[in-house]
Structures are given as C-alpha cells and as structure tokens.
Design a protein around this motif. Structure first.
Motif, PDB file in Angstrom:
ATOM      1  N   ALA A  95      -9.697 -28.058  24.376  1.00 53.50           N
ATOM      2  CA  ALA A  95      -9.610 -26.858  23.540  1.00 53.50           C
ATOM      3  C   ALA A  95      -9.603 -25.588  24.381  1.00 53.50           C
ATOM      4  CB  ALA A  95     -10.774 -26.810  22.553  1.00 53.50           C
ATOM      5  N   PRO A  96      -8.718 -24.673  24.026  1.00 55.50           N
ATOM      6  CA  PRO A  96      -8.726 -23.375  24.709  1.00 55.50           C
ATOM      7  C   PRO A  96      -9.841 -22.493  24.143  1.00 55.50           C
ATOM      8  CG  PRO A  96      -7.021 -23.397  23.024  1.00 55.50           C
ATOM      9  CD  PRO A  96      -7.633 -24.774  23.042  1.00 55.50           C
ATOM     10  N   ASN A  97     -10.196 -21.477  24.907  1.00 55.68           N
ATOM     11  CA  ASN A  97     -11.174 -20.507  24.418  1.00 55.68           C
ATOM     12  C   ASN A  97     -10.582 -19.739  23.243  1.00 55.68           C
ATOM     13  OD1 ASN A  97     -13.196 -21.152  26.240  1.00 55.68           O
ATOM     14  ND2 ASN A  97     -12.485 -19.679  27.748  1.00 55.68           N
ATOM     15  N   ILE A  98     -11.475 -19.184  22.441  1.00 60.04           N
ATOM     16  CA  ILE A  98     -11.022 -18.445  21.262  1.00 60.04           C
ATOM     17  C   ILE A  98     -11.607 -17.030  21.246  1.00 60.04           C
ATOM     18  CG2 ILE A  98     -10.689 -20.525  19.881  1.00 60.04           C
ATOM     19  CD1 ILE A  98     -13.304 -19.936  18.470  1.00 60.04           C
ATOM     20  N   VAL A  99     -10.885 -16.156  20.577  1.00 59.25           N
ATOM     21  CA  VAL A  99     -11.327 -14.780  20.391  1.00 59.25           C
ATOM     22  C   VAL A  99     -12.002 -14.727  19.021  1.00 59.25           C
ATOM     23  CG1 VAL A  99     -10.613 -12.362  20.288  1.00 59.25           C
ATOM     24  CG2 VAL A  99      -9.387 -13.964  21.794  1.00 59.25           C
ATOM     25  N   LEU A 100     -13.319 -14.688  19.025  1.00 62.29           N
ATOM     26  CA  LEU A 100     -14.084 -14.755  17.775  1.00 62.29           C
ATOM     27  C   LEU A 100     -13.739 -13.620  16.816  1.00 62.29           C
ATOM     28  CD1 LEU A 100     -17.603 -15.750  19.175  1.00 62.29           C
ATOM     29  CD2 LEU A 100     -15.847 -17.257  18.200  1.00 62.29           C
ATOM     30  N   GLU A 101     -13.541 -12.433  17.352  1.00 61.24           N
ATOM     31  CA  GLU A 101     -13.258 -11.261  16.515  1.00 61.24           C
ATOM     32  C   GLU A 101     -11.920 -11.384  15.773  1.00 61.24           C
ATOM     33  OE1 GLU A 101     -15.911 -10.192  19.896  1.00 61.24           O
ATOM     34  OE2 GLU A 101     -13.989 -11.221  19.774  1.00 61.24           O
ATOM     35  N   ALA A 102     -11.023 -12.243  16.297  1.00 59.42           N
ATOM     36  CA  ALA A 102      -9.687 -12.403  15.715  1.00 59.42           C
ATOM     37  C   ALA A 102      -9.496 -13.772  15.069  1.00 59.42           C
ATOM     38  CB  ALA A 102      -8.633 -12.178  16.792  1.00 59.42           C
ATOM     39  N   THR A 103     -10.566 -14.551  14.966  1.00 59.91           N
ATOM     40  CA  THR A 103     -10.520 -15.873  14.339  1.00 59.91           C
ATOM     41  C   THR A 103     -11.069 -15.759  12.923  1.00 59.91           C
ATOM     42  OG1 THR A 103     -10.689 -17.032  16.448  1.00 59.91           O
ATOM     43  CG2 THR A 103     -11.401 -18.234  14.491  1.00 59.91           C
ATOM     44  N   HIS A 104     -10.285 -16.189  11.955  1.00 54.35           N
ATOM     45  CA  HIS A 104     -10.621 -16.011  10.534  1.00 54.35           C
ATOM     46  C   HIS A 104     -11.878 -16.794  10.152  1.00 54.35           C
ATOM     47  CE1 HIS A 104     -10.241 -15.910   6.177  1.00 54.35           C
ATOM     48  NE2 HIS A 104      -9.404 -14.893   6.346  1.00 54.35           N
ATOM     49  N   GLU A 105     -12.680 -16.216   9.278  1.00 49.44           N
ATOM     50  CA  GLU A 105     -13.947 -16.820   8.853  1.00 49.44           C
ATOM     51  C   GLU A 105     -13.772 -18.192   8.199  1.00 49.44           C
ATOM     52  OE1 GLU A 105     -15.930 -14.373   5.917  1.00 49.44           O
ATOM     53  OE2 GLU A 105     -14.172 -14.363   4.622  1.00 49.44           O
ATOM     54  N   LYS A 106     -12.592 -18.499   7.690  1.00 50.94           N
ATOM     55  CA  LYS A 106     -12.353 -19.795   7.048  1.00 50.94           C
ATOM     56  C   LYS A 106     -12.564 -20.956   8.030  1.00 50.94           C
ATOM     57  CE  LYS A 106      -9.175 -22.250   4.002  1.00 50.94           C
ATOM     58  NZ  LYS A 106     -10.080 -22.407   2.869  1.00 50.94           N
ATOM     59  N   VAL A 107     -12.469 -20.689   9.316  1.00 50.96           N
ATOM     60  CA  VAL A 107     -12.713 -21.713  10.335  1.00 50.96           C
ATOM     61  C   VAL A 107     -14.105 -22.324  10.149  1.00 50.96           C
ATOM     62  CG1 VAL A 107     -13.027 -22.097  12.822  1.00 50.96           C
ATOM     63  CG2 VAL A 107     -11.073 -20.786  11.998  1.00 50.96           C
ATOM     64  N   LEU A 108     -15.043 -21.535   9.642  1.00 52.72           N
ATOM     65  CA  LEU A 108     -16.416 -22.015   9.454  1.00 52.72           C
ATOM     66  C   LEU A 108     -16.512 -23.103   8.388  1.00 52.72           C
ATOM     67  CD1 LEU A 108     -18.236 -18.584   9.756  1.00 52.72           C
ATOM     68  CD2 LEU A 108     -18.093 -20.412  11.482  1.00 52.72           C
ATOM     69  N   GLU A 109     -15.448 -23.305   7.615  1.00 52.01           N
ATOM     70  CA  GLU A 109     -15.401 -24.416   6.668  1.00 52.01           C
ATOM     71  C   GLU A 109     -15.045 -25.725   7.371  1.00 52.01           C
ATOM     72  OE1 GLU A 109     -12.831 -23.506   3.355  1.00 52.01           O
ATOM     73  OE2 GLU A 109     -13.750 -21.533   3.080  1.00 52.01           O
ATOM     74  N   TYR A 110     -14.609 -25.627   8.626  1.00 49.80           N
ATOM     75  CA  TYR A 110     -14.168 -26.789   9.389  1.00 49.80           C
ATOM     76  C   TYR A 110     -15.107 -27.177  10.526  1.00 49.80           C
ATOM     77  CZ  TYR A 110      -9.661 -26.037   7.113  1.00 49.80           C
ATOM     78  OH  TYR A 110      -8.649 -25.889   6.193  1.00 49.80           O
ATOM     79  N   THR A 111     -15.845 -26.215  11.043  1.00 45.09           N
ATOM     80  CA  THR A 111     -16.740 -26.478  12.168  1.00 45.09           C
ATOM     81  C   THR A 111     -17.891 -25.474  12.154  1.00 45.09           C
ATOM     82  OG1 THR A 111     -16.815 -26.940  14.552  1.00 45.09           O
ATOM     83  CG2 THR A 111     -15.545 -25.004  13.856  1.00 45.09           C
ATOM     84  N   ASP A 112     -18.906 -25.757  12.955  1.00 43.32           N
ATOM     85  CA  ASP A 112     -20.088 -24.905  13.023  1.00 43.32           C
ATOM     86  C   ASP A 112     -19.870 -23.720  13.962  1.00 43.32           C
ATOM     87  OD1 ASP A 112     -21.581 -26.587  11.340  1.00 43.32           O
ATOM     88  OD2 ASP A 112     -22.196 -27.840  13.039  1.00 43.32           O
ATOM     89  N   PHE A 113     -20.535 -22.632  13.654  1.00 40.67           N
ATOM     90  CA  PHE A 113     -20.448 -21.424  14.468  1.00 40.67           C
ATOM     91  C   PHE A 113     -20.885 -21.701  15.907  1.00 40.67           C
ATOM     92  CE2 PHE A 113     -22.205 -17.330  15.990  1.00 40.67           C
ATOM     93  CZ  PHE A 113     -21.035 -16.602  15.977  1.00 40.67           C
ATOM     94  N   GLU A 114     -21.873 -22.565  16.083  1.00 41.47           N
ATOM     95  CA  GLU A 114     -22.367 -22.881  17.419  1.00 41.47           C
ATOM     96  C   GLU A 114     -21.272 -23.505  18.288  1.00 41.47           C
ATOM     97  OE1 GLU A 114     -24.027 -23.641  14.540  1.00 41.47           O
ATOM     98  OE2 GLU A 114     -25.447 -21.987  14.800  1.00 41.47           O
ATOM     99  N   VAL A 115     -20.422 -24.326  17.681  1.00 43.43           N
ATOM    100  CA  VAL A 115     -19.290 -24.924  18.415  1.00 43.43           C
ATOM    101  C   VAL A 115     -18.345 -23.807  18.849  1.00 43.43           C
ATOM    102  CG1 VAL A 115     -17.264 -26.441  18.221  1.00 43.43           C
ATOM    103  CG2 VAL A 115     -19.471 -27.141  17.229  1.00 43.43           C
ATOM    104  N   LEU A 116     -18.055 -22.893  17.965  1.00 42.29           N
ATOM    105  CA  LEU A 116     -17.154 -21.792  18.291  1.00 42.29           C
ATOM    106  C   LEU A 116     -17.700 -20.939  19.431  1.00 42.29           C
ATOM    107  CD1 LEU A 116     -16.210 -20.660  14.672  1.00 42.29           C
ATOM    108  CD2 LEU A 116     -14.956 -22.226  16.172  1.00 42.29           C
ATOM    109  N   LEU A 117     -19.011 -20.720  19.425  1.00 40.79           N
ATOM    110  CA  LEU A 117     -19.642 -19.911  20.485  1.00 40.79           C
ATOM    111  C   LEU A 117     -19.437 -20.528  21.875  1.00 40.79           C
ATOM    112  CD1 LEU A 117     -23.057 -18.636  19.081  1.00 40.79           C
ATOM    113  CD2 LEU A 117     -21.069 -17.279  19.775  1.00 40.79           C
ATOM    114  N   GLU A 118     -19.394 -21.843  21.934  1.00 41.15           N
ATOM    115  CA  GLU A 118     -19.168 -22.521  23.215  1.00 41.15           C
ATOM    116  C   GLU A 118     -17.799 -22.195  23.802  1.00 41.15           C
ATOM    117  OE1 GLU A 118     -19.865 -26.770  23.102  1.00 41.15           O
ATOM    118  OE2 GLU A 118     -21.424 -26.476  21.576  1.00 41.15           O
ATOM    119  N   PHE A 119     -16.870 -21.762  22.958  1.00 40.47           N
ATOM    120  CA  PHE A 119     -15.503 -21.496  23.396  1.00 40.47           C
ATOM    121  C   PHE A 119     -15.142 -20.011  23.313  1.00 40.47           C
ATOM    122  CE2 PHE A 119     -15.640 -25.928  22.337  1.00 40.47           C
ATOM    123  CZ  PHE A 119     -14.914 -26.504  23.365  1.00 40.47           C
ATOM    124  N   LYS A 120     -16.170 -19.174  23.237  1.00 36.61           N
ATOM    125  CA  LYS A 120     -15.937 -17.721  23.140  1.00 36.61           C
ATOM    126  C   LYS A 120     -15.210 -17.229  24.370  1.00 36.61           C
ATOM    127  CE  LYS A 120     -18.204 -13.303  22.693  1.00 36.61           C
ATOM    128  NZ  LYS A 120     -19.432 -12.550  22.785  1.00 36.61           N
TER     129      LYS A 120
END
Length: 121
Positions: A95-120
C-alpha cells in the motif's frame, strides 16, 4: 444547502491533485458518487512498488491513455484510488502512503483510522 465533504480527520476534504487531474469527476478531489462503482476515495501517493502491484492486478496506472486524457502515473504522483484496491495492497504489504486531509471520510466504513495513520504521508 450542499453539505461540505469531510476527510478522515473530520475536517473539510482537501484536494488530492490537479496535475495529473484526479478524482472520479476529474476535479482534483476524492469525492464519493453513486456513479463511482470503484469508490475512488483514497488520496494515495504513488510508488513504483504499488504501480507494479496494481498492474499485476489488471489495473495499469502507469501507461498513458491519451484518448482518455490520462498521462500515466509515476512514483510521487497523487491519485484517488479505489478503497478496495488500496486495502488489497495494504494486505499484500504494497500500500502507498495516503494524504489523510484529502481522503474521504467514507474510507472509515472500510477500515480503522489507526490503519490509515500507519500510512500517513
């Protein structure tokens, strides 16, 4: 009054990229749409590894398609990815890193915020 889209941080959704122009509507934003069956809502920063991974899964993002005004992506480009493809890459360790500020909140219906933070990014 139209609702302002939010990102995974709960603030106003920021643009992902204007060059190359990304998003389902090609407006630079990873917004949701009922028409977007791929749910292109993850603003990711491309890597060579991810581009190879995506190509191996049948989605070649690196080859230009001029008739679609698609320049082809390279490492460092930002792009609105399908949430399920990003999760597939995350599971495979690609997985590539992600830009949290530009990633839509609907992603949180698919995975946990903590997972996203690992790829900030």
């Amino acid at each position: 009054m139209e609702e302002i889209p939010k990102n995974v941080l709960g603030t106003e959704l920021q643009s992902c990229c204007f060059a190359p122009l990304t998003g389902f509507y090609r407006d630079g934003f990873c917004q949701i749409s009922d028409e977007d069956v791929g749910t292109h809502i993850v603003c990711a920063v491309m890597t060579d590894e991810f581009l190879k991974f995506s190509k191996s899964k049948g989605n070649d993002l690196s080859t230009p398609i001029p008739e679609w005004h698609f320049p082809g992506l390279k490492a460092g480009d930002r792009w609105c990815l399908c949430v399920l493809r990003w999760l597939e890459a995350e599971e495979a360790g690609m997985a590539p890193n992600i830009v949290l500020e530009a990633t839509h909140e609907k992603v949180l219906e698919y995975t946990d915020f903590e997972v996203l933070l690992e790829f900030k990014f």
